[in-house]
Design an enzyme around this catalytic site. Structure first.
Site, short mmCIF file in Angstrom:
data_model
loop_
_atom_site.label_atom_id
_atom_site.label_comp_id
_atom_site.label_asym_id
_atom_site.label_seq_id
_atom_site.Cartn_x
_atom_site.Cartn_y
_atom_site.Cartn_z
N SER A 1 -37.19 47.03 -2.46
CA SER A 1 -37.58 48.12 -3.35
C SER A 1 -36.42 48.51 -4.26
CB SER A 1 -38.02 49.34 -2.54
OG SER A 1 -39.07 49.00 -1.66
N CYS B 1 -37.16 40.32 -4.59
CA CYS B 1 -38.14 40.03 -3.54
C CYS B 1 -38.18 38.53 -3.26
CB CYS B 1 -39.53 40.49 -3.96
SG CYS B 1 -39.60 42.23 -4.42
N SER C 1 -22.94 41.27 -12.57
CA SER C 1 -21.83 40.32 -12.64
C SER C 1 -21.72 39.77 -14.05
CB SER C 1 -22.02 39.18 -11.63
OG SER C 1 -22.94 38.22 -12.11
N GLY C 2 -20.67 39.00 -14.29
CA GLY C 2 -20.39 38.49 -15.64
C GLY C 2 -20.81 37.06 -15.87
N ASN D 1 -41.23 38.34 -8.41
CA ASN D 1 -39.83 38.49 -7.99
C ASN D 1 -38.97 38.64 -9.23
OD1 ASN D 1 -37.27 38.28 -6.75
ND2 ASN D 1 -37.31 36.05 -6.92
N GLY D 2 -38.21 39.73 -9.30
CA GLY D 2 -37.32 39.92 -10.44
C GLY D 2 -37.37 41.32 -10.99
N GLU D 3 -36.95 41.45 -12.24
CA GLU D 3 -36.96 42.73 -12.92
C GLU D 3 -37.37 42.53 -14.37
OE1 GLU D 3 -36.45 45.40 -11.23
OE2 GLU D 3 -35.44 44.61 -9.45
#
Length: 624
Positions: free
Chosen positions: A52, A2, A362-363, A76-78
């Site tokens: 979402s 977000c 990603s790595g 904002n984030g997880e």
């Protein structure tokens, strides 16, 4: 996930009107196209754009208020361990009305306050307001995966996900004080930005607004995680790291939308692909950029991994003409002078991947934690150790910085520049030396602070520069280029726990028998072909140097920007450094990585976009 804006009026009065708040918030529409929310109460104003990902229902709407209405959050984030935290909170009597990680975070803050930060596994930037006490708390994740900016003027403190959110509120001005560091390293460490009055909240930091005073604190200090306390063997280290990676990938796969993987063909992204496929048992979409015919083209290895794990692979060939066409849009998306030509490729890859997925793994981070760069090799460290010892001899640094002869120029550069601070420099070292002689050491502030932390331990010093100063700008690049297209990047090899584990391992295990990133490569032997693992490192790159020094659109762009009438009037145009860079470019001379050529050209483009009205042709919010 977000984008948000959170404003605090210093005099307890309304600081932004609803119309201005909406315009600021809509500057971030690209980060969150799914929903918009505004909350404005006297001196506090929050605006939010939602992408979402967890619980797609309207119950995930933000700004989100707590059940009793006391607290309001923008996030904002997880939070990857939100299910485990939710269960812990439910055991303490907390009841939830949604399945979002936002509600779990808000409840965790209500119960534990600032201490909740030690319980979070994830990437995050959030602001919580206590409506009853009129206090505000803001925090950013330990490694700085998610951005958080702090603007201050005489009227307000404003937190936001990107600097462009401030354009409807204030006339932004460039801050040339930070320019020298950006020129040398193509990124800024610590809180510095290239905008006046704007700071980047440092990774692992939190801020509290109480009784009209804003206090700051670092709740996690990466430099204190260096212990090398692990006492096991190389095999035991590999087993421990593999278990941690498996758990991290498992948590990073939590999503209610489609996930994909950025597959460059290198060890790190290929290992993420393998672990994700093993964890989920499904065929993921994988995405890559290729440069047909170029030395950087890794498409053969990308296809090798894709075929092994049955991914639905998407390869996007690029050339200089395509990337030059996309450069202005990528520059607007990045929000700062583009740090590398491959940033345009990252913008293009994100745009194409968004047609298939909303989240991409990603790595990123593995080279910094497990020592994958050439500068981490024993022979390179030995060379820098010799330079460091010579620099300690009285008078040597002074003489090296003023050596008048052509003979011995490489010796002069090696001794005049700190081998720790300039290990990450991406331009010609003689040009870095010219900049240092003219304007002082460009490695100031946080870089210098981290240098002092390492003391005489050169190996620790270089690793710490990589982790604490060098990594954050590249994480910001991944976030902004992805979120320019509402695509969330996740970095399962780049977590607080994995960096703490890596920093507990002795150097001799991470560079085992002289092999850089030896632990990850040994783990990868279980999952990937040997020819992929032990080939020369390429990385996510395009032949930008060749394009700039050849004939074509890249060279034309650099020439146009360096000779633009506006550029000649900039404060930096009067420096001997700029004049020498421009002279070399005009003379057709080569430069290592074309670093200063590229950065000065993009500095001019950035100024035209952000300070001279160019942004209005890109902005979602400018016409709304």
């Amino acid at each position: 996930m977000c984008g948000f804006v959170a404003a605090i009026g210093k005099d307890h009065k309304e600081i932004v009107s609803e119309g201005t708040l909406r315009s600021m918030t809509r500057m971030l529409t690209h980060r969150g196209p799914d929903d918009e929310g505004l909350w404005n109460e006297r001196e506090l104003a929050f605006g939010f754009r939602r992408l979402s990902i967890i619980d797609l229902s309207p119950q995930g709407h933000q700004p989100m208020l707590s059940a009793e209405g006391r607290y309001v959050i923008v996030f904002n984030g997880e939070i990857y361990n939100y299910l485990e935290l939710r269960a812990e909170l439910e055991d303490k009597g907390v009841r939830f009305s949604s399945h979002t990680d936002t509600e779990v975070l808000l409840a965790a803050y209500q119960l534990w306050g600032e201490k909740c930060l030690s319980k979070l596994s994830g990437m995050f930037a959030f602001v919580v307001a206590d409506r009853w006490e009129r206090n505000v708390f803001a925090a950013r994740d330990p490694l700085g995966i998610k951005p958080l900016y702090h603007w201050e003027d005489g009227k307000a403190h404003i937190f936001c996900s990107e600097p462009k959110a401030l354009l409807p509120y204030a006339e932004l001005e460039p801050d040339y004080a930070a320019l020298d560091e950006y020129l040398c390293f193509r990124g800024l460490s610590g809180p510095g930005t290239l905008f006046k009055n704007l700071k980047s909240v440092q990774p692992g930091s939190c801020l509290t607004w109480r009784n009209g005073i804003l206090s700051k604190k670092r709740y996690f200090e990466l430099e204190n995680s260096f212990s090398e306390a692990f006492g096991g063997s190389f095999a035991e280290a590999c087993e421990t790291v593999e278990s941690a990676l498996q758990e991290s990938v498992k948590l990073h796969l939590r999503s209610d939308v489609e996930l994909g993987i950025q597959l460059s063909g290198g060890v790190d992204s290929s290992l993420v692909t393998a672990l994700a496929a093993k964890q989920s048992g499904k065929a993921f979409h994988t995405f890559s950029i290729s440069v047909p015919g170029g030395a950087e083209d890794e498409s053969a290895y990308q296809k090798m991994v894709s075929q092994q794990y049955g991914s639905i692979h998407h390869d996007y060939p690029v050339d200089d003409a395509l990337l030059m066409e996309l450069l202005p849009q990528a520059a607007w998306g990045f929000g700062a002078p583009l740090n590398d030509p491959n940033s345009i490729a990252a913008w293009h890859l994100s745009r194409e991947a968004k047609k298939h997925v909303t989240v991409m793994l990603s790595g990123e981070g593995a080279d910094e934690s497990f020592l994958g760069y050439r500068r981490h090799a024993p022979e390179m460290l030995s060379e820098k150790c010799r330079s460091a010892k010579l620099r300690r001899i009285p008078g040597v640094k002074w003489l090296a910085g003023r050596w008048p002869f052509q003979v011995g120029r490489s010796w002069r550069r090696a001794l005049a520049l700190d081998p720790v601070l300039f290990a990450q420099s991406l331009g010609n070292l003689d040009l870095s030396l010219l900049l240092q002689r003219e304007k002082g050491n460009p490695a100031k502030g946080f870089r210098a602070e981290m240098r002092n932390v390492a003391g005489d331990d050169l190996t620790k010093g270089i690793i710490l520069q990589d982790q604490a100063a060098y990594l954050a700008p590249w994480l910001q690049r991944a976030d902004t280029m992805g979120m320019a297209h509402a695509l969330e990047f996740r970095v399962p090899l780049c977590t607080k726990g994995i960096f703490q584990l890596a920093n507990s391992l002795p150097y001799r295990l991470k560079v085992y028998n002289g092999e850089r990133k030896a632990i990850l490569k040994k783990i990868a032997e279980k999952y990937l072909p040997m020819e992929l693992i032990y080939r020369k490192k390429v990385g996510f790159s395009v032949p930008g140097k060749d394009w700039i020094e050849g004939r074509g659109p890249f060279r034309n762009f650099v020439g146009e920007m360096l000779s633009a009438s506006a550029a000649k009037k900039r404060p930096f145009a009067e420096t001997a450094h700029f004049r020498e860079v421009r002279r070399r470019f005009d003379a057709g001379e080569a430069e290592r990585h074309a670093g200063f050529f590229w950065t000065y050209a993009n500095l001019e483009l950035w100024q035209q976009i952000f300070f001279e009205g160019g942004w209005k042709r890109f902005s979602e919010g400018s016409s709304k």
